[in-house]
Design a protein around this motif. Structure first.
Motif, PDB file in Angstrom:
ATOM      1  N   GLN A   1      23.371  24.798  56.570  1.00 25.55           N
ATOM      2  CA  GLN A   1      22.403  25.433  56.011  1.00 25.55           C
ATOM      3  C   GLN A   1      21.946  26.699  56.641  1.00 25.55           C
TER       4      GLN A   1
ATOM      5  N   LYS B   1      16.159  35.566  56.478  1.00 24.97           N
ATOM      6  CA  LYS B   1      15.610  34.374  56.825  1.00 24.97           C
ATOM      7  C   LYS B   1      14.751  33.770  55.807  1.00 24.97           C
ATOM      8  N   THR B   2      14.558  32.155  55.954  1.00 21.73           N
ATOM      9  CA  THR B   2      13.932  31.742  54.746  1.00 21.73           C
ATOM     10  C   THR B   2      12.380  31.656  55.467  1.00 21.73           C
TER      11      THR B   2
ATOM     12  N   THR C   1      19.630  29.266  58.023  1.00 18.75           N
ATOM     13  CA  THR C   1      18.089  29.468  57.704  1.00 18.75           C
ATOM     14  C   THR C   1      17.770  30.911  58.070  1.00 18.75           C
ATOM     15  N   TRP C   2      18.712  31.714  58.627  1.00 19.18           N
ATOM     16  CA  TRP C   2      18.479  33.202  59.004  1.00 19.18           C
ATOM     17  C   TRP C   2      19.981  33.514  59.536  1.00 19.18           C
TER      18      TRP C   2
END
Length: 160
Positions: free
Chosen positions: A132, A98-99, A134-135
């Motif tokens: 995109q 994750k980001t 993110t996790w």
């Protein structure tokens, strides 16, 4: 996959052990989910932590059953005594990418790779398709032994 790459290991039990984890909310099949459970029998459950032992045929109880998906749903015997007798040790590894402010280069690369795979698969020729990650949850079931099993047979499966 495995400990050297930072994966966590699910403690195996009776073929239906699960590890529940909180995740960023996401919508799937019209419902927002905030937790996932990785189970040793090949299931990933949403918002519950008890594995579904036996499949139901449509139109039976599916409308009221918990939401889940199963890359390879199996009845497994991953008990410690069975795997030792067969000379095989089963593992279920999972890793949440994750980001975050503390994201590592490896995590960043994994999310980029996943994003590119989704775009390649679902973007088609559309220039406007954007995605995109993110996790992401990556799960590996390693050397899972089917049930019923005996020490005579060295049958097992590895899948992600």
């Amino acid at each position: 996959f495995g400990k050297p790459l930072g994966d966590k290991e699910l403690l195996l039990g009776n073929g239906s052990s699960c590890q529940k984890m909180g995740v960023p909310g996401f919508t799937m099949w019209g419902k927002t989910h905030t937790s996932l459970s990785v189970c040793e029998n090949g299931q990933i459950l949403m918002d519950i932590d008890d594995a579904i032992r036996h499949p139901q045929f449509l139109p039976a109880k599916w409308a009221t059953q918990p939401t889940f998906f199963a890359p390879y749903w199996c009845t497994s015997d991953n008990s410690y005594s069975m795997t030792l007798r067969a000379g095989v040790r089963s593992h279920v590894w999972y890793h949440v990418y994750k980001t975050s402010p503390l994201i590592t280069a490896t995590e960043r690369q994994m999310l980029k790779t996943i994003s590119n795979l989704v775009i390649a698969r679902y973007g088609g020729q559309s220039q406007s398709f954007r995605f995109q990650a993110t996790w992401a949850l990556v799960t590996t079931w390693e050397r899972i032994t089917p049930y019923p099993s005996t020490y005579k047979y060295q049958i097992h499966n590895t899948f992600q």
